[in-house]
Write a protein that holds these residues in place. Structure first.
Motif, PDB file in Angstrom:
ATOM      1  N   GLU A 121       0.819  -1.213   0.000  1.00 20.28           N
ATOM      2  CA  GLU A 121       0.000   0.000   0.000  1.00 20.28           C
ATOM      3  C   GLU A 121       0.852   1.262   0.000  1.00 20.28           C
ATOM      4  O   GLU A 121       0.492   2.273  -0.610  1.00 20.28           O
ATOM      5  N   ASN A 122       2.016   1.210   0.673  1.00 20.87           N
ATOM      6  CA  ASN A 122       2.903   2.372   0.653  1.00 20.87           C
ATOM      7  C   ASN A 122       3.525   2.583  -0.726  1.00 20.87           C
ATOM      8  O   ASN A 122       3.721   3.723  -1.158  1.00 20.87           O
ATOM      9  N   GLN A 123       3.834   1.496  -1.404  1.00 20.71           N
ATOM     10  CA  GLN A 123       4.379   1.602  -2.759  1.00 20.71           C
ATOM     11  C   GLN A 123       3.351   2.224  -3.702  1.00 20.71           C
ATOM     12  O   GLN A 123       3.676   3.105  -4.503  1.00 20.71           O
ATOM     13  N   VAL A 124       2.093   1.757  -3.613  1.00 22.49           N
ATOM     14  CA  VAL A 124       1.027   2.304  -4.451  1.00 22.49           C
ATOM     15  C   VAL A 124       0.827   3.783  -4.139  1.00 22.49           C
ATOM     16  O   VAL A 124       0.684   4.619  -5.030  1.00 22.49           O
ATOM     17  N   SER A 125       0.842   4.115  -2.828  1.00 20.26           N
ATOM     18  CA  SER A 125       0.671   5.511  -2.424  1.00 20.26           C
ATOM     19  C   SER A 125       1.791   6.390  -2.966  1.00 20.26           C
ATOM     20  O   SER A 125       1.547   7.505  -3.443  1.00 20.26           O
ATOM     21  N   ALA A 126       3.023   5.890  -2.884  1.00 19.88           N
ATOM     22  CA  ALA A 126       4.170   6.668  -3.367  1.00 19.88           C
ATOM     23  C   ALA A 126       4.061   6.932  -4.871  1.00 19.88           C
ATOM     24  O   ALA A 126       4.350   8.050  -5.343  1.00 19.88           O
ATOM     25  N   TRP A 127       3.644   5.922  -5.630  1.00 25.30           N
ATOM     26  CA  TRP A 127       3.492   6.101  -7.072  1.00 25.30           C
ATOM     27  C   TRP A 127       2.367   7.085  -7.387  1.00 25.30           C
ATOM     28  O   TRP A 127       2.501   7.940  -8.286  1.00 25.30           O
ATOM     29  N   LEU A 128       1.254   6.994  -6.660  1.00 24.94           N
ATOM     30  CA  LEU A 128       0.144   7.916  -6.884  1.00 24.94           C
ATOM     31  C   LEU A 128       0.535   9.347  -6.558  1.00 24.94           C
ATOM     32  O   LEU A 128       0.221  10.281  -7.315  1.00 24.94           O
ATOM     33  N   LEU A 129       1.228   9.537  -5.441  1.00 23.67           N
ATOM     34  CA  LEU A 129       1.655  10.878  -5.053  1.00 23.67           C
ATOM     35  C   LEU A 129       2.652  11.451  -6.057  1.00 23.67           C
ATOM     36  O   LEU A 129       2.624  12.648  -6.367  1.00 23.67           O
ATOM     37  N   SER A 130       3.538  10.595  -6.571  1.00 20.11           N
ATOM     38  CA  SER A 130       4.504  11.042  -7.578  1.00 20.11           C
ATOM     39  C   SER A 130       3.786  11.487  -8.848  1.00 20.11           C
ATOM     40  O   SER A 130       4.121  12.528  -9.438  1.00 20.11           O
ATOM     41  N   PHE A 131       2.802  10.705  -9.269  1.00 19.74           N
ATOM     42  CA  PHE A 131       2.017  11.057 -10.460  1.00 19.74           C
ATOM     43  C   PHE A 131       1.296  12.387 -10.262  1.00 19.74           C
ATOM     44  O   PHE A 131       1.293  13.253 -11.145  1.00 19.74           O
ATOM     45  N   CYS A 132       0.682  12.562  -9.081  1.00 20.61           N
ATOM     46  CA  CYS A 132      -0.050  13.791  -8.781  1.00 20.61           C
ATOM     47  C   CYS A 132       0.871  15.005  -8.816  1.00 20.61           C
ATOM     48  O   CYS A 132       0.501  16.060  -9.340  1.00 20.61           O
ATOM     49  N   PHE A 133       2.074  14.854  -8.256  1.00 19.77           N
ATOM     50  CA  PHE A 133       3.001  15.982  -8.224  1.00 19.77           C
ATOM     51  C   PHE A 133       3.490  16.335  -9.622  1.00 19.77           C
ATOM     52  O   PHE A 133       3.493  17.512 -10.008  1.00 19.77           O
ATOM     53  N   LEU A 134       3.884  15.328 -10.391  1.00 13.59           N
ATOM     54  CA  LEU A 134       4.446  15.579 -11.720  1.00 13.59           C
ATOM     55  C   LEU A 134       3.418  16.156 -12.684  1.00 13.59           C
ATOM     56  O   LEU A 134       3.761  16.954 -13.566  1.00 13.59           O
ATOM     57  N   LEU A 135       2.165  15.777 -12.515  1.00 11.63           N
ATOM     58  CA  LEU A 135       1.118  16.276 -13.414  1.00 11.63           C
ATOM     59  C   LEU A 135       0.453  17.535 -12.867  1.00 11.63           C
ATOM     60  O   LEU A 135       0.258  18.510 -13.593  1.00 11.63           O
ATOM     61  N   GLY A 136       0.124  17.510 -11.577  1.00 10.46           N
ATOM     62  CA  GLY A 136      -0.670  18.591 -11.005  1.00 10.46           C
ATOM     63  C   GLY A 136       0.092  19.863 -10.718  1.00 10.46           C
ATOM     64  O   GLY A 136      -0.445  20.967 -10.917  1.00 10.46           O
ATOM     65  N   PHE A 137       1.333  19.763 -10.237  1.00  7.49           N
ATOM     66  CA  PHE A 137       2.075  20.962  -9.850  1.00  7.49           C
ATOM     67  C   PHE A 137       2.340  21.885 -11.047  1.00  7.49           C
ATOM     68  O   PHE A 137       1.960  23.062 -11.016  1.00  7.49           O
ATOM     69  N   PRO A 138       2.969  21.387 -12.130  1.00  6.57           N
ATOM     70  CA  PRO A 138       3.165  22.286 -13.288  1.00  6.57           C
ATOM     71  C   PRO A 138       1.852  22.700 -13.932  1.00  6.57           C
ATOM     72  O   PRO A 138       1.730  23.818 -14.443  1.00  6.57           O
ATOM     73  N   GLY A 139       0.845  21.807 -13.901  1.00  6.60           N
ATOM     74  CA  GLY A 139      -0.448  22.144 -14.493  1.00  6.60           C
ATOM     75  C   GLY A 139      -1.097  23.341 -13.811  1.00  6.60           C
ATOM     76  O   GLY A 139      -1.629  24.238 -14.464  1.00  6.60           O
ATOM     77  N   ASN A 140      -1.039  23.360 -12.490  1.00  9.51           N
ATOM     78  CA  ASN A 140      -1.634  24.475 -11.755  1.00  9.51           C
ATOM     79  C   ASN A 140      -0.807  25.752 -11.882  1.00  9.51           C
ATOM     80  O   ASN A 140      -1.360  26.851 -11.844  1.00  9.51           O
TER      81      ASN A 140
END
Length: 314
Positions: free
Chosen positions: A21-40
């Protein structure tokens, strides 16, 4: 809840290995940061550079984008903590918690205000006009102040604790009665109340939508529906998980075995579910693109008609 990170660093006693579950969480958070931060960031630049500053809808979208940026900027530290352990100070731990909760509440309040504004400016425009530009700015300041006030209790609960062989930045639960009160308040203020307000105003608006020409564009109707569905889909699961913990606490004395199973389910699923809520910060820029497109189209139509100002009724 978007900022509900009390279990996001729940690694195993051996900090060199990660649970699934921590591995899945880490991948999801990484995806959110890489897509969401520059997008916003792009959204903020577009709003400031290309749109008029007297459009309150754009002020609300700017508020949403800023809240998303404040939330997403903390993700690299949480990702590192998931992979290893918390190596930073207790002060930074508390600061990140209040940053996330403030951005979460400001996001919810902004979306809720957007639904109220949309209803009033379409059907009762003269009433909203009495507020004026200064009143709108005061309203946004009050929104962020309220978000900060609602998130302030988490500062007292966030701390660096030692578990197994590592340090972790957690939100300490405290007594069962206290945890129960906090969770119920988060469910009520973070989902039930704002969703009820949003649903009520959008329902009233759609009820009269066919009687006006403003919503004759089906793309705008789809945008309204998408905003509501996005809120429900991405926020509902984490509040279900919070409700599971509420039930676990409630059954603790009367049915310990059921309480144990519920706590086990919460421990396994909370990391992933909490990580999913950050997807809201990634989806928002996509919704903004739809709104920008409509605004540009409307502005062009008004220019052709000889109108010099952009209608802010979106």
């Amino acid at each position: 809840m978007k900022g509900n990170m009390q279990n996001v660093n729940n690694s195993s006693s051996n900090i060199t290995s990660m649970s699934t579950e921590n591995q899945v969480s880490a991948w999801l958070l990484s995806f959110c940061f890489l897509l969401g931060f520059p997008g916003n960031i792009v959204v903020v630049v577009i709003i400031i550079r290309y749109f008029k500053k007297d459009n309150f809808t754009l002020h609300l979208m700017l508020s949403l984008a800023v809240s998303d940026i404040l939330c997403l900027i903390s993700l690299p530290l949480w990702i590192y903590s998931l992979n290893f352990e918390w190596i930073f100070s207790r002060g930074l731990c508390k600061f990140l918690f209040i940053l996330i909760f403030t951005s979460m509440y400001s996001s919810v309040l902004t979306v809720t205000l957007m639904s109220v504004y949309r209803y009033l400016v379409v059907l009762h425009r003269s009433q909203w006009a009495k507020l004026g530009r200064k009143g709108e700015r005061v309203l946004l300041c009050c929104l962020w102040t309220l978000a900060l006030i609602l998130s302030s209790p988490v500062m007292a609960k966030a701390n660096v604790v030692v578990k197994g062989q590592g340090h972790h930045c957690w939100r300490i639960s405290g007594l069962d009665q206290e945890s129960l009160a906090i969770l119920l308040c988060e469910i009520l203020l973070g989902f039930v109340l704002p969703f009820s307000i949003m649903a009520s105003f959008y329902f009233c608006l759609h009820k009269k939508v066919n009687q006006t020409t403003f919503f004759s564009n089906p793309r705008l109707a789809r945008l309204v529906t998408t905003i509501i569905l996005t809120f429900v889909i991405l926020w509902f699961p984490v509040h279900v998980i919070n409700l599971v913990k509420v039930l676990a606490i409630a059954f603790k004395s009367t049915n310990p075995s059921v309480s144990e199973k519920l706590i086990g389910f919460w421990n396994v699923s909370s990391n992933i579910v909490n990580s999913l809520t950050f997807l809201n910060s990634c989806v928002n820029p996509l919704l903004y693109v739809c709104t920008f497109r409509l605004l540009f189209q409307k502005s062009e139509k008004q220019d052709r008609a000889g109108t010099s100002t952009l209608d802010s009724r979106l």
